[in-house]
Design a protein around this motif. Structure first.
Motif, PDB file in Angstrom:
ATOM      1  N   ILE A   1      49.330  46.791  40.520  1.00 36.45           N
ATOM      2  CA  ILE A   1      49.710  47.300  41.819  1.00 36.45           C
ATOM      3  C   ILE A   1      48.202  47.750  42.166  1.00 36.45           C
ATOM      4  O   ILE A   1      47.421  48.611  41.665  1.00 36.45           O
ATOM      5  CB  ILE A   1      50.670  48.538  41.623  1.00 36.45           C
ATOM      6  N   LYS A   2      48.095  47.694  43.519  1.00 33.92           N
ATOM      7  CA  LYS A   2      46.833  47.791  44.328  1.00 33.92           C
ATOM      8  C   LYS A   2      47.113  48.619  45.591  1.00 33.92           C
ATOM      9  O   LYS A   2      47.872  48.267  46.402  1.00 33.92           O
ATOM     10  CB  LYS A   2      45.933  46.746  44.342  1.00 33.92           C
TER      11      LYS A   2
ATOM     12  N   TYR B   1      40.151  51.193  46.330  1.00 36.28           N
ATOM     13  CA  TYR B   1      41.427  50.881  45.851  1.00 36.28           C
ATOM     14  C   TYR B   1      41.701  51.861  44.625  1.00 36.28           C
ATOM     15  O   TYR B   1      41.013  52.142  43.828  1.00 36.28           O
ATOM     16  CB  TYR B   1      41.379  49.564  45.569  1.00 36.28           C
TER      17      TYR B   1
ATOM     18  N   THR C   1      44.217  51.183  41.499  1.00 36.77           N
ATOM     19  CA  THR C   1      44.836  50.075  40.824  1.00 36.77           C
ATOM     20  C   THR C   1      45.418  50.327  39.572  1.00 36.77           C
ATOM     21  O   THR C   1      44.866  50.984  38.894  1.00 36.77           O
ATOM     22  CB  THR C   1      43.664  48.724  40.430  1.00 36.77           C
TER      23      THR C   1
ATOM     24  N   GLU D   1      55.709  52.456  44.460  1.00 35.49           N
ATOM     25  CA  GLU D   1      55.776  50.886  43.982  1.00 35.49           C
ATOM     26  C   GLU D   1      55.977  50.803  42.810  1.00 35.49           C
ATOM     27  O   GLU D   1      56.423  49.802  42.410  1.00 35.49           O
ATOM     28  CB  GLU D   1      54.157  50.413  44.477  1.00 35.49           C
TER      29      GLU D   1
ATOM     30  N   ARG E   1      59.630  48.268  52.996  1.00 32.78           N
ATOM     31  CA  ARG E   1      58.470  48.978  53.268  1.00 32.78           C
ATOM     32  C   ARG E   1      58.844  50.237  54.037  1.00 32.78           C
ATOM     33  O   ARG E   1      58.278  51.541  53.751  1.00 32.78           O
ATOM     34  CB  ARG E   1      57.389  47.958  54.076  1.00 32.78           C
TER      35      ARG E   1
ATOM     36  N   ASP F   1      40.782  48.061  55.489  1.00 35.74           N
ATOM     37  CA  ASP F   1      42.085  47.314  54.637  1.00 35.74           C
ATOM     38  C   ASP F   1      43.216  47.040  55.752  1.00 35.74           C
ATOM     39  O   ASP F   1      43.804  47.951  56.317  1.00 35.74           O
ATOM     40  CB  ASP F   1      42.394  48.045  53.294  1.00 35.74           C
TER      41      ASP F   1
ATOM     42  N   SER G   1      45.718  44.806  54.660  1.00 39.26           N
ATOM     43  CA  SER G   1      46.916  44.292  53.878  1.00 39.26           C
ATOM     44  C   SER G   1      47.744  45.421  53.201  1.00 39.26           C
ATOM     45  O   SER G   1      49.047  45.356  53.236  1.00 39.26           O
ATOM     46  CB  SER G   1      46.450  43.664  52.659  1.00 39.26           C
TER      47      SER G   1
ATOM     48  N   SER H   1      49.438  48.335  50.519  1.00 36.75           N
ATOM     49  CA  SER H   1      49.588  48.343  48.967  1.00 36.75           C
ATOM     50  C   SER H   1      50.362  46.744  48.853  1.00 36.75           C
ATOM     51  O   SER H   1      50.899  46.222  49.457  1.00 36.75           O
ATOM     52  CB  SER H   1      50.746  49.270  48.648  1.00 36.75           C
ATOM     53  N   SER H   2      49.899  46.376  47.514  1.00 35.06           N
ATOM     54  CA  SER H   2      50.401  45.082  47.213  1.00 35.06           C
ATOM     55  C   SER H   2      50.879  45.276  45.734  1.00 35.06           C
ATOM     56  O   SER H   2      50.518  46.155  44.836  1.00 35.06           O
ATOM     57  CB  SER H   2      49.398  44.130  47.292  1.00 35.06           C
ATOM     58  N   VAL H   3      51.924  44.366  45.170  1.00 38.36           N
ATOM     59  CA  VAL H   3      52.322  44.462  43.758  1.00 38.36           C
ATOM     60  C   VAL H   3      52.393  42.949  43.540  1.00 38.36           C
ATOM     61  O   VAL H   3      53.122  42.222  44.412  1.00 38.36           O
ATOM     62  CB  VAL H   3      53.900  44.986  43.777  1.00 38.36           C
ATOM     63  N   ASN H   4      51.964  42.705  42.508  1.00 37.76           N
ATOM     64  CA  ASN H   4      51.995  41.122  41.961  1.00 37.76           C
ATOM     65  C   ASN H   4      52.425  41.065  40.489  1.00 37.76           C
ATOM     66  O   ASN H   4      51.818  42.215  39.623  1.00 37.76           O
ATOM     67  CB  ASN H   4      50.551  40.814  42.095  1.00 37.76           C
TER      68      ASN H   4
END
Length: 305
Positions: free
Chosen positions: A9-10, A32, A34, A107, A119, A291, A293, A295-298
């Motif tokens: 998670i970022k 960030y 992370t 997240e 979201r 930024d 983008s 937050s992101s989850v991978n």
């Protein structure tokens, strides 16, 4: 460990207000928080970051508490996780460290608990915890955000492709949000409220119209919070004057401070950063980009072991 048991998670940092946009305007920045997450037999949080070493290492960690409580609202008991926390967002400096932690916790709940939140649902949850949507909205959506929170609803728009960059000047001292909120007035006169809201409206119009000098003027004319908070930041006036002489079109407190954020057109920001570095050697000066983008989850796909 089975497939899909690891997550990354970022979450970006954020600056809020930009002067007159009190509790309603935010901007995501490329620092960030992370989280490296894997399912575990008990909750465990750890970090190699010096600033984070004194935080709790079990489920009482703030991020874990946000995640556990978020999942519980949907009737889900989260399985324990082992979490490595990495952050370049300084704590209590006005760069949205608490908002990033809230977003990261939501997240985490969504990913591990398979909540399948939208979201917008994440934004409402985060806003309820933070109390206003500017920082959390920027960290979730990225870009420049303008939001309104009332009657248990959040409405927000995000803007991208903005041709400016920032330099932040970070004093060594911390400034807790509560301390900086305590200096604000309890009420504003009708005349002051009209002046303050019109200034914020024109700031957004100037930024979207790329009228940089007008945007900078509106940042200086805030009446919501900066006149009351600037005396808490001993070097604010010096930083503002120097930055504007060296290529900044606008200067504002970042959130509640003590960080001061300087805005510059693309192409001018590197010279501004170098000048501020030389003038304020006892402070941390960082050149930051927007930024876009959020937050992101991978999922980290690994073969079963």
């Amino acid at each position: 460990m089975t497939l899909h048991d690891r997550f990354l998670i970022k979450v970006p940092a954020s600056t809020a207000n930009l002067g007159p946009g009190f509790d309603s305007i935010g901007l995501a920045l490329n620092l960030y928080l992370t989280l490296e997450i894997e399912k575990h037999d008990q909750w465990e949080c750890y970090s190699s970051c010096e600033e984070l070493k004194d935080l709790p290492t079990d489920e009482s960690h703030f991020i874990c508490q946000v995640a556990i409580k978020t999942a519980a609202q949907y009737g889900i008991e989260l399985p324990p996780c082992k979490i490595k926390v990495i952050s370049d967002i300084p704590l209590a400096r006005g760069l949205g460290s608490s908002a990033a932690a809230i977003v990261a916790g939501i997240e985490l709940a969504d990913a591990v608990g398979r909540l399948q939140l939208t979201r917008d649902e994440k934004l409402l949850l985060a806003t309820k915890l933070e109390g206003h949507p500017d920082n959390v909205g920027a960290s979730l959506y990225g870009g420049l955000v303008v939001g309104c929170y009332q009657q248990n609803e959040v409405d927000m728009l995000s803007f991208t492709n903005l041709p400016f960059e920032t330099v932040v000047v970070i004093p060594k001292e911390i400034l807790l949000t509560k301390e900086s909120r305590d200096v604000l007035p309890d009420a504003y006169s009708r005349k002051k409220a009209i002046q303050a809201s019109s200034t914020a409206n024109l700031l957004i119009a100037a930024l979207l119209n790329q009228n940089w000098s007008l945007a900078g003027k509106m940042m200086e004319q805030d009446c919501f919070h900066q006149p009351y908070r600037e005396p808490l930041i001993h070097s604010y006036n010096d930083i503002e004057t120097f930055a504007k002489r060296n290529g900044a079109f606008g200067v504002a407190l970042s959130g509640a401070g003590p960080t001061v954020i300087c805005f510059s057109e693309k192409g001018k920001v590197q010279n501004l950063k170098q000048a501020l570095d030389m003038e304020f050697p006892d402070m941390t000066v960082k050149q930051l980009s927007i930024d876009y983008s959020g937050s992101s989850v991978n999922e980290v796909k690994e073969l079963a072991k």
